[in-house]
Design an enzyme around this catalytic site. Structure first.
Site, PDB file in Angstrom:
ATOM      1  N   HIS A 155      36.789 104.496  44.706  1.00 56.00           N
ATOM      2  CA  HIS A 155      36.789 102.863  45.321  1.00 56.00           C
ATOM      3  C   HIS A 155      36.144 102.089  44.059  1.00 56.00           C
ATOM      4  O   HIS A 155      35.046 101.294  45.012  1.00 56.00           O
ATOM      5  CB  HIS A 155      36.320 103.374  46.503  1.00 56.00           C
ATOM      6  CG  HIS A 155      36.056 102.602  48.175  1.00 56.00           C
ATOM      7  ND1 HIS A 155      35.649 101.271  47.531  1.00 56.00           N
ATOM      8  CD2 HIS A 155      36.218 102.650  48.915  1.00 56.00           C
ATOM      9  CE1 HIS A 155      35.399 100.371  48.871  1.00 56.00           C
ATOM     10  NE2 HIS A 155      35.661 101.386  49.636  1.00 56.00           N
ATOM     11  N   GLU A 258      41.594 100.295  44.254  1.00 52.08           N
ATOM     12  CA  GLU A 258      41.156 101.897  44.633  1.00 52.08           C
ATOM     13  C   GLU A 258      41.751 102.853  44.366  1.00 52.08           C
ATOM     14  O   GLU A 258      43.330 102.214  45.047  1.00 52.08           O
ATOM     15  CB  GLU A 258      40.209 101.859  45.936  1.00 52.08           C
ATOM     16  CG  GLU A 258      39.538 100.826  46.550  1.00 52.08           C
ATOM     17  CD  GLU A 258      39.624 100.854  48.047  1.00 52.08           C
ATOM     18  OE1 GLU A 258      39.041 101.671  48.642  1.00 52.08           O
ATOM     19  OE2 GLU A 258      38.504  99.772  48.958  1.00 52.08           O
TER      20      GLU A 258
END
Ligand code: TA6
Length: 291
Positions: A155, A258
């Site tokens: 992420h 991400e």
């Protein structure tokens, strides 16, 4: 901390007491620097010499056991998003990982290997290689006797000069869910621009994303393999105010791009099977192409 110190490599890999007195590891190469916390196996910094940091880190982030770090590269496993009664984005990012190895490679890069102690029927490793670029490999092996299904995602928070002037290219034609409206779309634009809170999950896409940043005069390249999902997120004004571990004025200077396998792109491994999610982050002057 003592056992961690065994992984010191003078002048290259240094274990130290980081923020919140959490153990941290600084990696220095001829061309770059990085920082990793065994808490979440969290890469909190990566910077190439002569350039602004490539990763964003909130000045308001927590550095506390059991809490996620806000910025850098949160490792998301075994689920993405919220789950009633459980930590959002899974347990891996709030768990202390074991540093199992540190080494120098012939090309001058440094490599650190982490292992996740976890209740899932899986062997989970995270390998970080710091050099002219940052490469991360998230490897899951099913050690159980039944299929094992999970989501994974790196992420990554990227530092940008101004969210209003960047664009993210590489996702044209990909189908995505707008998480703010839970509506389905197909990306029609050559590149995404940002004018409000943006939270999109692109599915079935394996392309390299490019963050073009005129304010910093660079492009950041997010190359990936073993990943079918790309998530693009900026909280903008109101959500930023709701996040206590994120400064109200930080949103113009970050974007999350991400790489993982989430929602319908989740992974199911048969007993003994493995999967590797690999992401390489590099940069070049705007209009160039990273080596
Ligand atoms: O990846 C985008 C997202 O799922 C957003 O919806 C937002 O919640 C972000 O992750 C941050 O999640 P966190 O649990 O770290 O606050």
């Amino acid at each position: 901390m003592d056992s961690l110190k065994n992984h010191d490599i003078p002048g290259r890999v240094t274990v130290f007491s980081g923020k919140g007195n959490l153990p941290a590891i600084r990696i220095q190469t001829e061309t770059s620097e990085a920082e990793i916390y065994p808490h979440g196996a969290h890469v909190t910094a990566f910077q190439k010499k002569g350039e602004p940091p490539l990763l964003f880190m909130s000045g308001s982030s927590d550095f506390l056991p059991g809490k996620p770090i806000r910025g850098g590269v949160p490792v998301i496993f075994p689920w993405f998003g919220g789950r009633e009664g459980h930590p959002a984005h899974g347990t891996a990012r709030v768990t202390p990982w074991d540093l199992t190895n540190s080494m120098l490679l012939p090309n001058g890069s440094a490599r650190l290997c982490f292992h996740l102690p976890c209740p899932e029927p899986a062997n989970v490793e995270f390998i970080v290689t710091v050099g002219n670029s940052l490469t991360m490999e998230f490897v899951v092996t099913n050690t159980g006797n039944a299929d094992f299904t999970f989501e994974n995602c790196l992420h990554t928070y990227f530092q940008v000069g101004d969210i209003h002037t960047i664009e993210v290219a590489g996702l044209k034609g990909a189908r995505y869910t707008d998480s703010l409206t839970t509506t389905q779309h197909v990306e029609e634009a050559e590149s995404i621009r940002f004018t409000s809170e943006t939270d999109r999950i692109y599915q079935d896409t394996t392309t390299t994303a490019e963050i073009r940043d005129p304010a910093l005069g660079r492009s950041i390249f997010v190359r990936k393999s073993g990943s079918k999902s790309t998530v693009v997120w900026n909280p903008w004004i109101d959500k930023s105010k709701r996040m206590l571990d994120f400064g109200d004025d930080e949103w113009p200077h970050m974007v999350c791009v991400e790489s993982g396998n989430v929602k319908e792109n989740h992974i199911t491994l048969a007993p003994g099977e493995s999967s590797t999610l690999k992401v390489e982050i590099d940069s070049a002057p705007l209009g160039g192409s990273a080596g």
